[in-house]
Scaffold this motif. Structure first.
Motif, PDB file in Angstrom:
ATOM      1  N   ARG A 143       0.965  -1.136   0.098  1.00 37.00           N
ATOM      2  CA  ARG A 143      -0.087  -0.180   0.083  1.00 37.00           C
ATOM      3  C   ARG A 143       0.749   1.501  -0.189  1.00 37.00           C
ATOM      4  O   ARG A 143       0.489   2.311  -0.647  1.00 37.00           O
ATOM      5  N   VAL A 144       1.789   1.271   0.698  1.00 36.76           N
ATOM      6  CA  VAL A 144       2.853   2.344   0.841  1.00 36.76           C
ATOM      7  C   VAL A 144       3.288   2.670  -0.640  1.00 36.76           C
ATOM      8  O   VAL A 144       3.526   3.766  -1.322  1.00 36.76           O
ATOM      9  N   ALA A 145       3.793   1.673  -1.242  1.00 36.82           N
ATOM     10  CA  ALA A 145       4.441   1.615  -2.760  1.00 36.82           C
ATOM     11  C   ALA A 145       3.263   2.441  -3.770  1.00 36.82           C
ATOM     12  O   ALA A 145       3.533   3.003  -4.470  1.00 36.82           O
ATOM     13  N   LEU A 146       2.023   1.997  -3.549  1.00 37.92           N
ATOM     14  CA  LEU A 146       0.948   2.397  -4.153  1.00 37.92           C
ATOM     15  C   LEU A 146       0.961   3.899  -3.878  1.00 37.92           C
ATOM     16  O   LEU A 146       0.723   4.773  -4.833  1.00 37.92           O
ATOM     17  N   ALA A 147       0.707   4.377  -2.562  1.00 42.08           N
ATOM     18  CA  ALA A 147       0.787   5.575  -2.319  1.00 42.08           C
ATOM     19  C   ALA A 147       1.928   6.528  -2.819  1.00 42.08           C
ATOM     20  O   ALA A 147       1.554   7.705  -3.289  1.00 42.08           O
ATOM     21  N   ARG A 148       2.943   5.907  -2.863  1.00 41.09           N
ATOM     22  CA  ARG A 148       4.074   6.673  -3.404  1.00 41.09           C
ATOM     23  C   ARG A 148       3.969   6.894  -4.820  1.00 41.09           C
ATOM     24  O   ARG A 148       4.400   8.001  -5.458  1.00 41.09           O
ATOM     25  N   ALA A 149       3.366   5.968  -5.658  1.00 37.78           N
ATOM     26  CA  ALA A 149       3.044   6.371  -6.860  1.00 37.78           C
ATOM     27  C   ALA A 149       1.863   7.196  -7.090  1.00 37.78           C
ATOM     28  O   ALA A 149       2.170   7.949  -7.978  1.00 37.78           O
ATOM     29  N   LEU A 150       0.884   7.230  -6.240  1.00 42.39           N
ATOM     30  CA  LEU A 150      -0.173   8.050  -6.391  1.00 42.39           C
ATOM     31  C   LEU A 150      -0.149   9.361  -6.053  1.00 42.39           C
ATOM     32  O   LEU A 150      -0.817  10.310  -6.379  1.00 42.39           O
ATOM     33  N   VAL A 151       0.950   9.551  -5.287  1.00 39.37           N
ATOM     34  CA  VAL A 151       1.093  10.999  -4.665  1.00 39.37           C
ATOM     35  C   VAL A 151       1.387  11.969  -5.874  1.00 39.37           C
ATOM     36  O   VAL A 151       1.269  13.220  -5.612  1.00 39.37           O
ATOM     37  N   ASN A 152       2.069  11.431  -6.656  1.00 33.18           N
ATOM     38  CA  ASN A 152       2.454  12.186  -8.032  1.00 33.18           C
ATOM     39  C   ASN A 152       1.176  12.529  -9.163  1.00 33.18           C
ATOM     40  O   ASN A 152       1.452  13.087  -9.999  1.00 33.18           O
ATOM     41  N   LYS A 153       0.067  12.032  -8.403  1.00 34.35           N
ATOM     42  CA  LYS A 153      -1.128  12.440  -9.396  1.00 34.35           C
ATOM     43  C   LYS A 153      -0.984  11.797 -11.017  1.00 34.35           C
ATOM     44  O   LYS A 153      -1.262  12.766 -11.692  1.00 34.35           O
ATOM     45  N   PRO A 154      -0.565  10.850 -11.494  1.00 30.67           N
ATOM     46  CA  PRO A 154      -0.207  10.315 -12.535  1.00 30.67           C
ATOM     47  C   PRO A 154      -1.806   9.991 -13.433  1.00 30.67           C
ATOM     48  O   PRO A 154      -2.752   9.632 -12.819  1.00 30.67           O
ATOM     49  N   LYS A 155      -1.701  10.177 -14.643  1.00 32.50           N
ATOM     50  CA  LYS A 155      -2.794   9.963 -15.577  1.00 32.50           C
ATOM     51  C   LYS A 155      -2.945   8.605 -15.697  1.00 32.50           C
ATOM     52  O   LYS A 155      -4.184   8.153 -15.818  1.00 32.50           O
ATOM     53  N   LEU A 156      -1.637   7.732 -15.668  1.00 35.89           N
ATOM     54  CA  LEU A 156      -1.885   6.314 -15.834  1.00 35.89           C
ATOM     55  C   LEU A 156      -0.743   5.679 -14.836  1.00 35.89           C
ATOM     56  O   LEU A 156       0.281   6.199 -14.482  1.00 35.89           O
ATOM     57  N   LEU A 157      -1.431   4.669 -14.059  1.00 40.39           N
ATOM     58  CA  LEU A 157      -0.533   4.084 -13.203  1.00 40.39           C
ATOM     59  C   LEU A 157      -0.272   2.571 -13.819  1.00 40.39           C
ATOM     60  O   LEU A 157      -1.185   1.891 -14.185  1.00 40.39           O
ATOM     61  N   LEU A 158       0.952   2.345 -13.763  1.00 35.97           N
ATOM     62  CA  LEU A 158       1.447   0.893 -14.270  1.00 35.97           C
ATOM     63  C   LEU A 158       1.690   0.069 -13.215  1.00 35.97           C
ATOM     64  O   LEU A 158       2.627   0.334 -12.315  1.00 35.97           O
ATOM     65  N   LEU A 159       1.360  -1.106 -13.293  1.00 38.27           N
ATOM     66  CA  LEU A 159       1.687  -2.035 -12.166  1.00 38.27           C
ATOM     67  C   LEU A 159       2.247  -3.687 -12.598  1.00 38.27           C
ATOM     68  O   LEU A 159       1.461  -4.157 -13.412  1.00 38.27           O
ATOM     69  N   ASP A 160       3.557  -3.839 -12.150  1.00 38.05           N
ATOM     70  CA  ASP A 160       4.135  -4.946 -12.791  1.00 38.05           C
ATOM     71  C   ASP A 160       3.975  -6.232 -11.807  1.00 38.05           C
ATOM     72  O   ASP A 160       4.957  -6.047 -10.828  1.00 38.05           O
ATOM     73  N   GLU A 161       2.969  -6.848 -11.864  1.00 30.20           N
ATOM     74  CA  GLU A 161       2.837  -7.912 -10.688  1.00 30.20           C
ATOM     75  C   GLU A 161       2.940  -7.466  -9.294  1.00 30.20           C
ATOM     76  O   GLU A 161       3.836  -8.137  -8.619  1.00 30.20           O
ATOM     77  N   PRO A 162       2.419  -6.632  -8.925  1.00 32.93           N
ATOM     78  CA  PRO A 162       2.569  -6.042  -7.576  1.00 32.93           C
ATOM     79  C   PRO A 162       2.382  -6.951  -6.657  1.00 32.93           C
ATOM     80  O   PRO A 162       2.753  -6.577  -5.246  1.00 32.93           O
ATOM     81  N   LEU A 163       1.509  -7.745  -6.690  1.00 36.89           N
ATOM     82  CA  LEU A 163       0.840  -8.651  -5.712  1.00 36.89           C
ATOM     83  C   LEU A 163       1.637 -10.010  -5.615  1.00 36.89           C
ATOM     84  O   LEU A 163       1.257 -10.994  -4.692  1.00 36.89           O
ATOM     85  N   SER A 164       2.314 -10.307  -6.296  1.00 42.31           N
ATOM     86  CA  SER A 164       2.823 -11.752  -6.646  1.00 42.31           C
ATOM     87  C   SER A 164       3.870 -12.079  -5.157  1.00 42.31           C
ATOM     88  O   SER A 164       3.997 -13.336  -4.964  1.00 42.31           O
ATOM     89  N   ALA A 165       4.004 -11.371  -4.452  1.00 41.26           N
ATOM     90  CA  ALA A 165       4.985 -11.664  -3.387  1.00 41.26           C
ATOM     91  C   ALA A 165       4.191 -11.940  -2.107  1.00 41.26           C
ATOM     92  O   ALA A 165       4.576 -12.403  -1.028  1.00 41.26           O
ATOM     93  N   LEU A 166       2.815 -11.590  -2.291  1.00 42.30           N
ATOM     94  CA  LEU A 166       1.903 -11.807  -0.997  1.00 42.30           C
ATOM     95  C   LEU A 166       1.260 -13.444  -0.922  1.00 42.30           C
ATOM     96  O   LEU A 166       0.863 -13.779  -2.006  1.00 42.30           O
ATOM     97  N   ASP A 167       0.704 -13.642   0.193  1.00 39.12           N
ATOM     98  CA  ASP A 167       0.022 -14.987   0.232  1.00 39.12           C
ATOM     99  C   ASP A 167      -1.447 -14.856  -0.433  1.00 39.12           C
ATOM    100  O   ASP A 167      -1.848 -13.823  -0.610  1.00 39.12           O
ATOM    101  N   ALA A 168      -1.865 -16.125  -0.619  1.00 40.52           N
ATOM    102  CA  ALA A 168      -3.097 -16.057  -1.483  1.00 40.52           C
ATOM    103  C   ALA A 168      -4.189 -15.334  -0.766  1.00 40.52           C
ATOM    104  O   ALA A 168      -4.877 -14.572  -1.661  1.00 40.52           O
TER     105      ALA A 168
END
Length: 348
Positions: A143-168
């Motif tokens: 969530r912090v990584a998401l906040a760090r990306a969103l704080v810049n108010k991008p028009k487009l957010l790209l996410l490269d398998e961001p949930l792969s390290a989490l348990d099911a």
């Protein structure tokens, strides 16, 4: 017609003799959630990095709001990227991690802190600003990584398998939260994954990639129920493939099954695909139902349903039966049937 937020036009990218992207065409609309789905090496991450500006295509164009950004560096594009690795600064408080982007752009310490607190509130971590990364769980760091990306108010957010390290369990929770966040903010998301269920659960449209090409684009219902190619049918969900011969009237005669299948005028394939849940045990033949004789080979009880493997004239067929459906014993001869309307013609 409104202008697309992102246009990828005839993009090619090679690494030596390896063609990572081959004539890729893609349009992403404002406020749309796109999932790029495919196996490792299919080109999805190469395409994401090209959109982000970390890679420059060998040919083709990438446009944002109609402006050519093909050669524009990443920090000059209205885009932010969230990677598999959260890459948080371990020596910084959470609020400083999130405020880092605005500060680098020259925003004052007071204003960047305010923007960081606002971004942390967006992802439900408003009270965690004074903590260090090591004090957070994997889901909280995501969530912090998401906040760090969103704080810049991008028009487009790209996410490269961001949930792969989490348990099911946490992964499913984060899928819901990500989708809700995207809908609330109205920002376009392009999400890379190799997990078909993840793509189906989150995306407005799914881009299925294979060997550097886009095989099919569509919503989850279309991709699952009307795959255009054998690869798409096999990669998204379980599938049974039955070879056919084509009749003079254009219909297909399955190698196993008593009823012809209507041909697809837009697809000259000679194979049909049937999902396991569209097959059922039959007591007798019925008009309009395609049936075939088989033998039960294996039964796997998976709780709410069972997977039953049968052998039909040497071909292995997978069936899915509800838990309350009586399943014949292993080794039993059975009659299996399906409606021809559930048989989808796929390109070989």
């Amino acid at each position: 017609m409104s202008k697309s937020l992102l246009s990828v036009r005839s993009v090619n990218k090679s690494f030596g003799t390896y063609h990572a992207l081959q004539n890729v065409e893609l349009e992403v609309q404002h406020g749309e959630f796109i999932a790029m789905l495919g196996p490792s090496g299919c080109g999805k991450t190469t395409l994401l990095r090209s959109i982000a500006g970390f890679l420059v295509p060998d040919s083709g164009q990438i446009l944002m709001d109609g402006q050519d950004v093909t050669s524009v560096p990443p920090n000059k594009r209205p885009v932010n990227t969230v990677f598999q690795s959260y890459a948080l600064f371990p020596h910084m408080r959470i609020i400083d991690n999130v405020a880092y982007g605005p500060r680098r752009k020259g925003v004052s310490s007071k204003e960047s802190a305010r923007q960081a607190r606002e971004a942390l509130e967006m992802v439900g971590l408003g009270e965690f600003g004074e903590r260090s990364p090591k004090q957070l769980s994997g889901g909280q760091q995501q969530r912090v990584a998401l906040a760090r990306a969103l704080v810049n108010k991008p028009k487009l957010l790209l996410l490269d398998e961001p949930l792969s390290a989490l348990d099911a369990k946490l992964r499913k929770q984060m899928q819901i939260e990500l989708k809700q966040l995207q809908q609330r903010l109205g920002i376009s998301f392009v999400f890379v994954t190799h997990d078909q269920e993840e793509a189906m659960a989150m995306a407005d449209r799914i881009v299925v990639m294979n060997k550097g090409r886009i095989e099919q684009i569509g919503d989850g219902h279309t991709i699952y129920n009307a795959p255009r190619t054998r690869f798409v049918a096999d990669f998204v969900g379980e599938a049974n493939f039955i070879a056919c011969t084509r009749n003079a009237d254009g219909s297909l005669r399955p190698a196993i099954g008593s009823e012809p299948v209507r041909g697809d005028k837009d697809n000259d394939g000679s194979t049909i695909m049937i999902r396991p849940e569209h097959l059922s045990f039959r007591q007798e033949t019925m008009p309009g139902i395609s049936t075939f004789a088989a033998t039960v080979e294996e039964i796997l009880n998976l709780g709410p349903f069972s997977t039953v493997m049968v052998d039909a004239a040497g071909q292995k067929i997978s069936m899915r039966c509800a838990s309350d459906c009586p399943v014949p014993a292993k080794g039993s001869p059975v009659l299996v049937g399906y409606s021809p309307e559930h048989a989808i013609v796929v390109a070989d």
